[in-house]
Design an enzyme around this catalytic site. Structure first.
Site, short mmCIF file in Angstrom:
data_model
loop_
_atom_site.label_atom_id
_atom_site.label_comp_id
_atom_site.label_asym_id
_atom_site.label_seq_id
_atom_site.Cartn_x
_atom_site.Cartn_y
_atom_site.Cartn_z
N CYS A 168 0.82 -1.21 0.00
CA CYS A 168 0.00 0.00 0.00
C CYS A 168 0.86 1.26 0.00
O CYS A 168 0.49 2.27 -0.61
CB CYS A 168 -0.97 0.00 1.18
SG CYS A 168 -0.19 -0.22 2.79
N HIS A 422 -2.00 1.24 7.37
CA HIS A 422 -2.31 1.27 5.94
C HIS A 422 -2.00 2.65 5.39
O HIS A 422 -2.14 3.66 6.10
CB HIS A 422 -3.79 0.93 5.74
CG HIS A 422 -4.21 0.83 4.31
ND1 HIS A 422 -3.61 -0.04 3.42
CD2 HIS A 422 -5.17 1.49 3.60
CE1 HIS A 422 -4.19 0.08 2.24
NE2 HIS A 422 -5.13 1.01 2.32
#
Length: 471
Positions: A168, A422
């Protein structure tokens, strides 16, 4: 990496009867029924969702590791470890025991056979019924991405990036770079390089240590990725080729790319150190591609913009902390050439040359001898008119508009842990702001962007004169 667990974990052979129906990229998790990020276990062929959906693939592995109550495993149970799984979209292989991606194969080549079988299933999924469903899905996705601009309907042309497993951060950086025109235009205008020929023409190539594919160019894979991000495709692009080249084959940019990076992101700092005993001054110039800024400690309890306890930390506060005169502590004594020994001293940074694209990194992860935590302080930053003139060594030599920067992209870390969480990105393209969350791209607005807890900010030097508020 070379995984030592393949022989005990890869137990399935390509057999359509063992796999679910339909295309592998749309298989559903056997627990939550989500069809996002499906992974297939190479021990038992069960399908579960990835760690950024509901994490059932990892839980499947963890449940299989629970020791038996009688502490005596059978030979079959000892071999079947459920540690290796394959992404049903990118066909990347991951080992949970190694906690890394796998590049080798079993002696019988089972991993590659499963990979080819999944790809064949994907390619042969175009039956009449599935073709109709896919068209309906594409139409509904397209309709959901329509918006009104100047009274007319237009479609979002941005394309997401598939998460290959803990990629990510790479995806957020790629999306940010794709919206920095000075940078991405150089690569997008390069001529294409033919990487495949003969029997491999038209087929996806998987880069492994055994293949030794030294003809793959990092610059070419980077160029193809940037070109794919704004072609209007509603299907997320998989950066697997770029990932493997960066990770395994070519750790450095080649073909002059490093020069381009320096020309666009490169600036120069003047580091000025003064001895507090004899007054001797030492100066040296240091090139930089980004500036890492501390968040001042007095603001670290301020976690949101609207929180009432104390003033809001601004980007100016972080820049001032970076460039202000600082007295070095006892652990950083300066070796004075005049005094011939280490002495107390002061240090100050000046910016001698500003880059075309200014990359600012906010230090959100704090390490001490006993503690590692995230600095979750909200930092206010401008969308337009970041004025860097007051941080220059010779501001009088700069024009009135040459030190102004406008925000192009911002990377955000979500989560509280140092080793978890994330990453997503916000970026502006043709006057509109987008939020990039791996394969999902959504239109957003400036009010949402300025509320983000920035981790990395990309500012682009303003070229034309325009009225704006300065920081």
């Amino acid at each position: 990496m070379e995984c030592p667990h393949l022989s005990s974990s890869v137990c399935i052979a390509p057999d359509a009867a063992k796999f679910p129906n339909g295309s592998p990229s749309s298989w559903c998790c056997s627990v939550c029924r989500s069809n996002k990020s499906p992974w297939v276990c190479l021990t038992c062929s069960s399908v579960h969702c990835g760690r950024y959906v509901n994490g059932h693939a990892k839980k499947h592995y963890e449940d299989a590791q629970v020791p038996l109550t009688n502490h005596k495993k059978s030979e079959k149970q000892d071999k079947a470890q459920h540690t290796v799984c394959m992404d049903c979209s990118s066909y990347s292989t991951y080992c949970y025991r190694c906690d890394d991606f796998v590049v080798n194969d079993t002696k019988l080549g089972l991993v590659q056979k499963v990979r080819e079988h999944l790809q064949n299933l994907e390619n042969s999924a175009f039956t009449a019924d599935r073709h109709r469903k896919r068209k309906l899905l594409e139409n509904s996705t397209l309709n959901s991405k329509l918006l009104k601009v100047n009274g007319s309907t237009t479609a979002i042309c941005a394309t997401g990036l598939r998460n290959l497993g803990n990629t990510c951060f790479m995806n957020a950086i790629l999306q940010s770079l794709s919206n920095i025109e000075q940078f991405c235009c150089y690569f997008k205008e390069l001529p294409a390089v033919e990487l495949r020929n003969g029997k491999t023409a038209g087929r996806r190539t998987y880069h492994t240590r055994s293949q030794g594919d030294n003809n793959v160019s990092l610059v070419e894979e980077f160029r193809k990725t940037l070109c794919a991000l704004w072609q209007g495709s509603q299907t997320a692009f998989s950066p697997e080729s770029l990932f493997y080249v960066v990770w395994k084959i070519m750790p450095n940019f080649r073909n002059g790319a490093s020069t381009v990076v320096t020309a666009i992101f490169g600036g120069i700092l003047q580091n000025e150190v003064n001895c507090l005993i004899c007054g001797t001054e030492s100066r040296k110039f240091d090139p930089f591609l980004d500036l890492s800024l501390d968040i001042p400690s007095q603001f670290r309890s301020k976690r949101s913009k609207n929180q009432e306890n104390g003033p809001v930390c601004s980007l100016r506060d972080c820049l001032r902390s970076f460039t202000d005169l600082e007295e070095l502590d006892e652990t950083e004594l300066y070796m004075c050439h005049k005094c011939k020994k280490k002495q107390k001293s002061t240090k100050k940074f000046w910016i001698q040359k500003l880059p075309k694209v200014l990359c600012l990194h906010l230090k959100r992860f704090h390490w001490t001898a006993y503690l590692r935590n995230k600095v979750d302080t909200y930092v206010e930053f401008p969308l337009r008119g970041l004025d860097m003139k007051c941080y220059l060594l010779e501001p009088e030599n700069s024009g009135p508009e040459s030190c102004l920067y406008d925000l192009a992209a911002v990377v955000v870390h979500h989560g509280s842990g140092v080793g978890s969480g994330h990453y997503t990105a916000y970026a502006t393209h043709e006057g509109r702001w987008f939020h990039f969350n791996d394969s999902t791209v959504t239109l957003t607005d400036e009010e949402t962007v300025v509320k983000a807890k920035a981790y990395i900010l990309f500012y682009v030097e303003r070229q034309a004169k325009a009225g704006s508020d300065k920081l």
